[in-house]
Design an enzyme around this catalytic site. Structure first.
Site, PDB file in Angstrom:
ATOM      1  N   ASN A   1      -1.540  34.779  38.391  1.00  0.00           N
ATOM      2  CA  ASN A   1      -2.826  34.697  39.091  1.00  0.00           C
ATOM      3  C   ASN A   1      -3.966  34.324  38.144  1.00  0.00           C
ATOM      4  OD1 ASN A   1      -1.787  35.393  41.647  1.00  0.00           O
ATOM      5  ND2 ASN A   1      -1.723  37.539  41.027  1.00  0.00           N
TER       6      ASN A   1
ATOM      7  N   LYS B   1       8.122  30.068  35.778  1.00  0.00           N
ATOM      8  CA  LYS B   1       7.953  30.867  37.004  1.00  0.00           C
ATOM      9  C   LYS B   1       9.228  31.648  37.299  1.00  0.00           C
ATOM     10  CE  LYS B   1       6.006  31.515  41.376  1.00  0.00           C
ATOM     11  NZ  LYS B   1       5.118  31.108  42.416  1.00  0.00           N
TER      12      LYS B   1
ATOM     13  N   HIS C   1     -10.140  32.148  44.379  1.00  0.00           N
ATOM     14  CA  HIS C   1     -10.154  32.604  45.771  1.00  0.00           C
ATOM     15  C   HIS C   1     -11.585  32.840  46.257  1.00  0.00           C
ATOM     16  CE1 HIS C   1      -5.678  33.994  45.686  1.00  0.00           C
ATOM     17  NE2 HIS C   1      -5.805  32.739  46.026  1.00  0.00           N
TER      18      HIS C   1
ATOM     19  N   HIS D   1      -7.222  23.986  46.885  1.00  0.00           N
ATOM     20  CA  HIS D   1      -6.720  25.169  46.182  1.00  0.00           C
ATOM     21  C   HIS D   1      -6.458  24.863  44.701  1.00  0.00           C
ATOM     22  CE1 HIS D   1      -4.676  28.921  45.418  1.00  0.00           C
ATOM     23  NE2 HIS D   1      -3.626  28.255  44.962  1.00  0.00           N
TER      24      HIS D   1
ATOM     25  N   GLU E   1       5.544  41.633  41.917  1.00  0.00           N
ATOM     26  CA  GLU E   1       4.237  41.657  41.255  1.00  0.00           C
ATOM     27  C   GLU E   1       3.777  43.075  40.927  1.00  0.00           C
ATOM     28  OE1 GLU E   1       1.545  38.505  42.574  1.00  0.00           O
ATOM     29  OE2 GLU E   1      -0.112  39.851  42.126  1.00  0.00           O
TER      30      GLU E   1
ATOM     31  N   ARG F   1      14.193  39.215  62.368  1.00  0.00           N
ATOM     32  CA  ARG F   1      14.154  40.102  61.183  1.00  0.00           C
ATOM     33  C   ARG F   1      14.641  39.408  59.903  1.00  0.00           C
ATOM     34  NH1 ARG F   1      16.101  44.181  64.866  1.00  0.00           N
ATOM     35  NH2 ARG F   1      14.309  45.369  65.606  1.00  0.00           N
TER      36      ARG F   1
ATOM     37  N   ARG G   1       4.182  39.489  36.823  1.00  0.00           N
ATOM     38  CA  ARG G   1       3.949  38.377  37.760  1.00  0.00           C
ATOM     39  C   ARG G   1       2.463  38.167  38.018  1.00  0.00           C
ATOM     40  NH1 ARG G   1       7.289  36.601  43.222  1.00  0.00           N
ATOM     41  NH2 ARG G   1       5.960  34.810  43.636  1.00  0.00           N
TER      42      ARG G   1
ATOM     43  N   GLU H   1      -1.928  23.780  38.240  1.00  0.00           N
ATOM     44  CA  GLU H   1      -0.963  24.884  38.153  1.00  0.00           C
ATOM     45  C   GLU H   1      -0.050  24.697  36.934  1.00  0.00           C
ATOM     46  OE1 GLU H   1      -1.073  27.511  40.129  1.00  0.00           O
ATOM     47  OE2 GLU H   1      -1.950  26.872  42.035  1.00  0.00           O
TER      48      GLU H   1
ATOM     49  N   LYS I   1       6.965  34.146  47.689  1.00  0.00           N
ATOM     50  CA  LYS I   1       5.745  34.605  48.361  1.00  0.00           C
ATOM     51  C   LYS I   1       5.520  33.720  49.577  1.00  0.00           C
ATOM     52  CE  LYS I   1       2.898  36.677  44.752  1.00  0.00           C
ATOM     53  NZ  LYS I   1       1.643  36.541  43.984  1.00  0.00           N
TER      54      LYS I   1
ATOM     55  N   HIS J   1      -7.208  32.941  39.487  1.00  0.00           N
ATOM     56  CA  HIS J   1      -7.224  33.080  40.946  1.00  0.00           C
ATOM     57  C   HIS J   1      -8.335  33.986  41.475  1.00  0.00           C
ATOM     58  CE1 HIS J   1      -3.559  30.845  40.702  1.00  0.00           C
ATOM     59  NE2 HIS J   1      -3.342  30.912  42.001  1.00  0.00           N
TER      60      HIS J   1
HETATM   61  P1  NAD Z   1      -0.665  21.149  51.288  1.00  0.00           P
HETATM   62  O1  NAD Z   1       0.610  21.720  51.704  1.00  0.00           O
HETATM   63  O2  NAD Z   1      -1.823  21.243  52.219  1.00  0.00           O
HETATM   64  O3  NAD Z   1      -0.447  19.617  50.903  1.00  0.00           O
HETATM   65  C1  NAD Z   1      -1.546  18.873  50.470  1.00  0.00           C
HETATM   66  C2  NAD Z   1      -1.680  17.566  51.249  1.00  0.00           C
HETATM   67  O4  NAD Z   1      -0.680  16.664  50.769  1.00  0.00           O
HETATM   68  C3  NAD Z   1      -1.449  17.697  52.747  1.00  0.00           C
HETATM   69  O5  NAD Z   1      -2.393  16.891  53.411  1.00  0.00           O
HETATM   70  C4  NAD Z   1      -0.042  17.120  52.955  1.00  0.00           C
HETATM   71  O6  NAD Z   1       0.110  16.538  54.226  1.00  0.00           O
HETATM   72  C5  NAD Z   1       0.020  16.076  51.878  1.00  0.00           C
HETATM   73  N1  NAD Z   1       1.361  15.779  51.364  1.00  0.00           N
HETATM   74  C6  NAD Z   1       2.367  16.657  51.120  1.00  0.00           C
HETATM   75  N2  NAD Z   1       3.389  16.024  50.526  1.00  0.00           N
HETATM   76  C7  NAD Z   1       3.045  14.728  50.422  1.00  0.00           C
HETATM   77  C8  NAD Z   1       3.685  13.584  49.883  1.00  0.00           C
HETATM   78  N3  NAD Z   1       4.861  13.657  49.295  1.00  0.00           N
HETATM   79  N4  NAD Z   1       3.020  12.408  49.952  1.00  0.00           N
HETATM   80  C9  NAD Z   1       1.780  12.333  50.498  1.00  0.00           C
HETATM   81  N5  NAD Z   1       1.128  13.365  50.998  1.00  0.00           N
HETATM   82  C10 NAD Z   1       1.740  14.565  50.955  1.00  0.00           C
HETATM   83  O7  NAD Z   1      -1.186  21.784  49.911  1.00  0.00           O
HETATM   84  P2  NAD Z   1      -0.499  22.244  48.565  1.00  0.00           P
HETATM   85  O8  NAD Z   1      -1.502  21.973  47.514  1.00  0.00           O
HETATM   86  O9  NAD Z   1       0.886  21.725  48.408  1.00  0.00           O
HETATM   87  O10 NAD Z   1      -0.347  23.815  48.784  1.00  0.00           O
HETATM   88  C11 NAD Z   1      -1.487  24.631  48.906  1.00  0.00           C
HETATM   89  C12 NAD Z   1      -1.070  25.892  49.601  1.00  0.00           C
HETATM   90  O11 NAD Z   1      -0.072  26.557  48.819  1.00  0.00           O
HETATM   91  C13 NAD Z   1      -2.191  26.887  49.795  1.00  0.00           C
HETATM   92  O12 NAD Z   1      -2.140  27.381  51.105  1.00  0.00           O
HETATM   93  C14 NAD Z   1      -1.860  27.991  48.804  1.00  0.00           C
HETATM   94  O13 NAD Z   1      -2.331  29.247  49.232  1.00  0.00           O
HETATM   95  C15 NAD Z   1      -0.368  27.935  48.784  1.00  0.00           C
HETATM   96  N6  NAD Z   1       0.241  28.486  47.562  1.00  0.00           N
HETATM   97  C16 NAD Z   1       1.251  29.372  47.714  1.00  0.00           C
HETATM   98  C17 NAD Z   1       1.880  29.882  46.595  1.00  0.00           C
HETATM   99  C18 NAD Z   1       3.049  30.806  46.753  1.00  0.00           C
HETATM  100  O14 NAD Z   1       3.523  31.342  45.742  1.00  0.00           O
HETATM  101  N7  NAD Z   1       3.545  31.008  47.948  1.00  0.00           N
HETATM  102  C19 NAD Z   1       1.481  29.485  45.312  1.00  0.00           C
HETATM  103  C20 NAD Z   1       0.442  28.564  45.199  1.00  0.00           C
HETATM  104  C21 NAD Z   1      -0.164  28.063  46.336  1.00  0.00           C
HETATM  105  N1  GLY Z   2       1.514  31.813  42.747  1.00  0.00           N
HETATM  106  C1  GLY Z   2       1.561  33.141  42.264  1.00  0.00           C
HETATM  107  C2  GLY Z   2       2.882  33.805  42.438  1.00  0.00           C
HETATM  108  O1  GLY Z   2       3.798  33.235  42.958  1.00  0.00           O
HETATM  109  O2  GLY Z   2       3.020  34.939  42.087  1.00  0.00           O
END
Ligand code: NAD
Ligand code: GLY
Length: 370
Positions: free
Chosen positions: A246, A228, A253, A267, A238, A122, A242, A186, A144, A249
């Site tokens: 997006n 942020k 998406h 992404h 949100e 939990r 917030r 971003e 998130k 987005h």
């Molecule tokens: P990711 O986590 O897939 O990383 C991208 C690639 O980089 C992967 O292959 C990883 O192995 C590699 N990598 C990571 N760190 C590295 C480093 N220091 N050196 C070399 N390679 C490295 O992708 P991302 O772009 O970081 O994140 C995308 C994800 O984030 C999506 O799933 C998206 O939905 C999510 N997201 C979430 C939020 C949120 O608020 N929670 C906001 C934006 C995006």
């Molecule tokens: N990436 C959008 C949010 O965190 O609200």
């Protein structure tokens, strides 16, 4: 130099530390949050190979035991199957609610590990140690967490704030250029949605950020995190402002779902293209001056990000299929489409109930099939 940005959420407030070498000092930062000096580190295979021993070594040298849980890289890891496996490992390690999970990686690991932390017994605390630019400026801050469903991205999740974020800029030294550009999309988004001076600075300093020049990179990360943090502190769940995060987005998406996650379009690339389209759509609707839309698109293109549908691997899209995807967006209400649009550079707003036919006309003008 380390910069600290506070995310002010009352008893759930935390700091985002930004600087070089924070991973090496992890025990010093994480230790005070622990009752027994024990953690589980979630990371993907790539981050494990590049930086895992450095984090584990630093923690152990500081007297903090660290168990590694390694997952496959890529969006497909944000799945029910991986969530089940991860929770199983946390149970096997007999972690309890006073222990911490460390999410060491990009947004994929942060979202998966954060969601596991939200539901494990939990709710257990977690620390974000983001290793991609995208994760440092966006996904590690704000709480998130989510996995994907066959129906779409991030549809199963929870709000669960981290206890601390350690954004170590030295992690970015190994990040491939394409991933750096994804994070930069971003960064641009923050300027476009709410800080015209930051956007103007990026128009000049973008090449230095993308060349990883220390001062420019640090400023880009710090300003993005400040924005942020301020927005999340005002609207954690949100309910209002917030949603501006997006920007781009709704288009992004739909395009990701249409192209296939992790296939031709990442992404961050989808977000860059989505921001360009959101500005062009705003101009199309007469909401935003055309020259502002042109500058927004130019900034996306100058970063080497796709800014038009035609640049995608298979640039042929059906307007109807994209509209169908948009109707499934989390922001859609009763089938009515919601977009974040712009009045000008640095001033975004939420537009609800946007007319489907206007979107269709815009998409056809962008090159989609009617
Ligand atoms: P990711 O986590 O897939 O990383 C991208 C690639 O980089 C992967 O292959 C990883 O192995 C590699 N990598 C990571 N760190 C590295 C480093 N220091 N050196 C070399 N390679 C490295 O992708 P991302 O772009 O970081 O994140 C995308 C994800 O984030 C999506 O799933 C998206 O939905 C999510 N997201 C979430 C939020 C949120 O608020 N929670 C906001 C934006 C995006
Ligand atoms: N990436 C959008 C949010 O965190 O609200």
């Amino acid at each position: 130099m380390t910069v600290a940005v506070r995310v002010g959420l009352g008893p759930r407030s935390y700091e985002v530390l930004i600087g070089r070498g924070l991973v090496d000092a992890a025990a010093e930062h994480v230790g005070p949050l622990l009752k027994r000096r024990r953690t589980a580190i979630v990371m993907d295979e790539t981050v494990d190979a590049l930086h895992g021993p450095r984090l584990i070594g630093a923690l152990e040298a500081g007297g903090v035991a660290a168990e590694a849980i390694v997952v496959a890289p890529g969006e497909q890891t944000k799945s029910f199957a991986e969530l089940e496996r991860l929770c199983g490992r946390l149970l096997d390690l007999e972690l309890d609610r006073s222990d911490l999970v460390l999410a060491f990686g990009g947004g994929v690991v942060g979202d998966l590990a954060g969601f596991a932390a939200a539901i494990f017994k939990r709710g257990i605390g977690f620390v974000q140690i983001p290793t991609t630019l995208l994760a440092q400026v966006d996904s590690s801050v704000g709480g998130k967490t989510a996995i994907d469903a066959p129906q779409g991205k991030n549809l199963i999740g929870a709000f669960h704030q981290p206890r601390l974020v350690l954004a170590d800029l030295s992690m970015l030294d190994t990040l491939p250029d394409r991933e750096l550009r994804c994070g930069y999309a971003e960064v641009l988004k923050y300027g476009l949605l709410g800080d015209p001076a930051f956007f103007e600075w990026l128009e000049g300093a973008g090449p230095a950020v993308l060349a990883r020049e220390e001062g420019a990179l640090a400023r880009a990360v710090a300003r993005s995190v400040e924005m942020k943090a301020e927005i999340v502190a005002e609207d954690e769940r949100e309910a209002g402002r917030r949603a501006l995060l997006n920007l781009g987005h709704t288009f992004a998406h739909a395009l990701e779902a249409q192209v296939g996650f992790d296939e031709g379009l990442k992404h961050g690339e989808a977000v860059g293209l989505g921001c360009a389209m959101a500005f062009r759509f705003s101009a199309f609707l007469g909401q935003c001056p055309a020259q502002d839309a042109a500058r927004a698109c130019q900034a996306v293109a100058a970063a080497g990000l796709p800014s038009t549908l035609a640049e995608l691997a298979d640039g042929t899209f059906s307007a109807e299929a994209l509209l169908g995807r948009m109707a499934q967006d989390k922001k859609a209400e009763g089938g009515a489409l919601t977009f974040v649009l712009a009045r000008r550079l640095g001033e975004a707003f939420v537009a609800k109930g946007v007319d489907r036919e206007a979107v269709r006309g815009f998409l056809i003008g962008e090159g989609a099939r009617g």
